[in-house]
Design an enzyme around this catalytic site. Structure first.
Site, PDB file in Angstrom:
ATOM      1  N   ARG A   1      -4.578  40.414  81.753  1.00 28.94           N
ATOM      2  CA  ARG A   1      -5.576  39.407  82.125  1.00 28.94           C
ATOM      3  C   ARG A   1      -6.285  39.766  83.425  1.00 28.94           C
ATOM      4  O   ARG A   1      -7.473  39.471  83.593  1.00 28.94           O
ATOM      5  CB  ARG A   1      -4.921  38.025  82.206  1.00 28.94           C
ATOM      6  CG  ARG A   1      -4.533  37.489  80.814  1.00 28.94           C
ATOM      7  CD  ARG A   1      -3.596  36.300  80.895  1.00 28.94           C
ATOM      8  NE  ARG A   1      -4.161  35.211  81.665  1.00 28.94           N
ATOM      9  CZ  ARG A   1      -3.476  34.119  82.030  1.00 28.94           C
ATOM     10  NH1 ARG A   1      -2.189  34.004  81.681  1.00 28.94           N
ATOM     11  NH2 ARG A   1      -4.059  33.186  82.732  1.00 28.94           N
TER      12      ARG A   1
ATOM     13  N   ASP B   1       2.601  34.221  78.441  1.00 25.00           N
ATOM     14  CA  ASP B   1       2.346  33.020  79.251  1.00 25.00           C
ATOM     15  C   ASP B   1       1.842  31.867  78.395  1.00 25.00           C
ATOM     16  O   ASP B   1       1.486  32.053  77.229  1.00 25.00           O
ATOM     17  CB  ASP B   1       1.272  33.334  80.303  1.00 25.00           C
ATOM     18  CG  ASP B   1       1.807  34.216  81.412  1.00 25.00           C
ATOM     19  OD1 ASP B   1       2.902  33.924  81.917  1.00 25.00           O
ATOM     20  OD2 ASP B   1       1.122  35.192  81.769  1.00 25.00           O
TER      21      ASP B   1
ATOM     22  N   TYR C   1      -1.781  44.898  73.188  1.00 21.20           N
ATOM     23  CA  TYR C   1      -2.440  43.602  73.389  1.00 21.20           C
ATOM     24  C   TYR C   1      -3.904  43.706  72.994  1.00 21.20           C
ATOM     25  O   TYR C   1      -4.524  44.769  73.148  1.00 21.20           O
ATOM     26  CB  TYR C   1      -2.380  43.181  74.865  1.00 21.20           C
ATOM     27  CG  TYR C   1      -1.043  42.634  75.298  1.00 21.20           C
ATOM     28  CD1 TYR C   1      -0.752  41.282  75.162  1.00 21.20           C
ATOM     29  CD2 TYR C   1      -0.070  43.467  75.842  1.00 21.20           C
ATOM     30  CE1 TYR C   1       0.475  40.772  75.563  1.00 21.20           C
ATOM     31  CE2 TYR C   1       1.161  42.973  76.252  1.00 21.20           C
ATOM     32  CZ  TYR C   1       1.422  41.612  76.104  1.00 21.20           C
ATOM     33  OH  TYR C   1       2.640  41.113  76.501  1.00 21.20           O
TER      34      TYR C   1
ATOM     35  N   ARG D   1       7.406  38.454  77.403  1.00 19.93           N
ATOM     36  CA  ARG D   1       7.287  37.017  77.652  1.00 19.93           C
ATOM     37  C   ARG D   1       5.822  36.682  77.807  1.00 19.93           C
ATOM     38  O   ARG D   1       5.223  37.004  78.836  1.00 19.93           O
ATOM     39  CB  ARG D   1       8.009  36.650  78.942  1.00 19.93           C
ATOM     40  CG  ARG D   1       9.489  36.884  78.888  1.00 19.93           C
ATOM     41  CD  ARG D   1      10.071  36.696  80.264  1.00 19.93           C
ATOM     42  NE  ARG D   1      11.511  36.946  80.239  1.00 19.93           N
ATOM     43  CZ  ARG D   1      12.265  36.989  81.331  1.00 19.93           C
ATOM     44  NH1 ARG D   1      11.721  36.796  82.520  1.00 19.93           N
ATOM     45  NH2 ARG D   1      13.544  37.226  81.224  1.00 19.93           N
TER      46      ARG D   1
END
Lengths: 245, 245
Positions: free
Chosen positions: A198, A52, A111, A50
């Site tokens: 992040r 953001d 990522y 999921r």
């Protein structure tokens, strides 16, 4: 009934995130609506991760089940047709067995985080990268990042709203590489905690600026306390690149 | 009086093009307004090249004159401050002598054209590349492109509204290279006719699709007739990359 696996690219800016939410348009809803329009049935999409609000994807992966007897090409093209002109594209659609689950079958997720490190603000990179105007030492960031690689309690890099049962994760890879004014951070793991990438990037930026040492980063990890680590990097620079099954 | 040389990056999508026009916002006007706000005087910006609506730049170059005694850093930062949040950024500002002219002193201009060659529509690449869904043969495009390199009458690749006195231009380089699903076309010349790069790319795409041979491309060049060449490629994929002085 056929289970379909979709590889999906999207620009995260217009969306509240992957997941259906009441407060705005989501990527999940956009694709579910497109599938419903071409297949005539309501479906639920299950994604590998999921993302953001504002986070992008080159290779989000999701699955859904429909009765309709169609070719892979027709599934891909029909969904894309109904998604226009939204910045979401189904790159491939592939029939898979009923044992396949986009989230549960994933063995590794990748990522990419893009930082543009220059004095001038972003023009072509607006919403697509994190603008850091102070000079960053990418080599120091890469060296410090190795402290985080391996099996650890990542509580210090976990969002307070994280729903994972355990803060224990194995980070397979965290590489920081400069290419001109751009710094690319690649993170790979079986799974990540909410905001983990992040939060790691935001903390590595402190190392890059020379404010933190690798030892301080290790102490932050060991503290198992979110307030011991650095700030959360903005969503703009984050791309969900791929899933290994 | 000091003459300033600016290196400028911009996303061309929100603009009617570089040049001031009555029908909408231009890059030139946005920067001129920003300079006027920080310097207190109206200036005229002279650019190396006038990009069309929707065409981007990584390295447009322009100059202007002001009386104000300021540092290069202050000029760059002040203009950027007043440009926010527009997708235009001054990368560098540099004082130059009165003999420098962004357009007239240019010895070579460079353009990049990005094609994304895949079945799926563009998501992250919307407005930033030309989407061509039929498979293109980049090697055939590169080989045919060499027909256009050199000193030629480029009437067949010139927009009807082109204001250049002569259709004779020397094309220094026209390279076509595939990198995965992306095809990059690099064009370099002292100067180009209006729409020349987009008309060359639109014609090379016919070669890439197998509809045209290199001989047909040569015949189109020799015809000195716009209707003999292929269509104009969309502005989305075009980037003004740099100027050599």
């Amino acid at each position: 009934m056929t289970r379909w696996k979709l590889l999906v690219e999207y620009d995260g800016r217009p969306y509240v995130g992957w997941q259906r939410q009441d407060n705005g348009p989501s990527v999940q809803q956009a694709i579910e609506d497109a599938i419903a329009r071409f297949s005539g049935t309501a479906v639920t999409l299950h994604a590998a991760g999921r993302t953001d609000a504002g986070v992008h994807a080159y290779g989000q992966t999701a699955h859904f089940d429909i009765e309709k007897d169609v070719t892979a090409r027709a599934v891909r093209d029909a969904i894309n047709q109904h998604l226009r002109p939204q910045p979401i594209a189904v790159l491939t659609a592939e029939p898979v067995g009923p044992e396949f689950h986009a989230r549960l079958s994933a063995r590794q997720r990748g990522y990419l985080y893009r930082v543009v490190n220059r004095r001038a603000p972003l023009a072509l990179g607006q919403g697509r990268a994190w603008h850091m105007h102070r000079p960053l030492d990418a080599d120091a960031m890469h060296a410090a990042a190795q402290v985080l690689v391996g099996h650890h309690d990542f509580t210090s890099f976990r969002a307070s709203q994280c729903q994972a049962k355990s803060p224990l994760k194995t980070l397979d890879r965290l590489d920081v590489l400069r290419d001109g004014e751009e710094i690319r951070i690649v993170a790979r793991a079986r799974s990540f905690l909410h905001h983990q990438v992040r939060n790691m990037v935001g903390t590595l930026a402190l190392v890059g600026e020379g404010k933190w040492t690798a030892d301080r980063l290790r102490a932050a990890l060991d503290a198992r306390d979110r307030s011991a680590a650095g700030p959360t990097a903005p969503p703009d620079g984050l791309y969900f690149t791929d899933v290994v099954y």
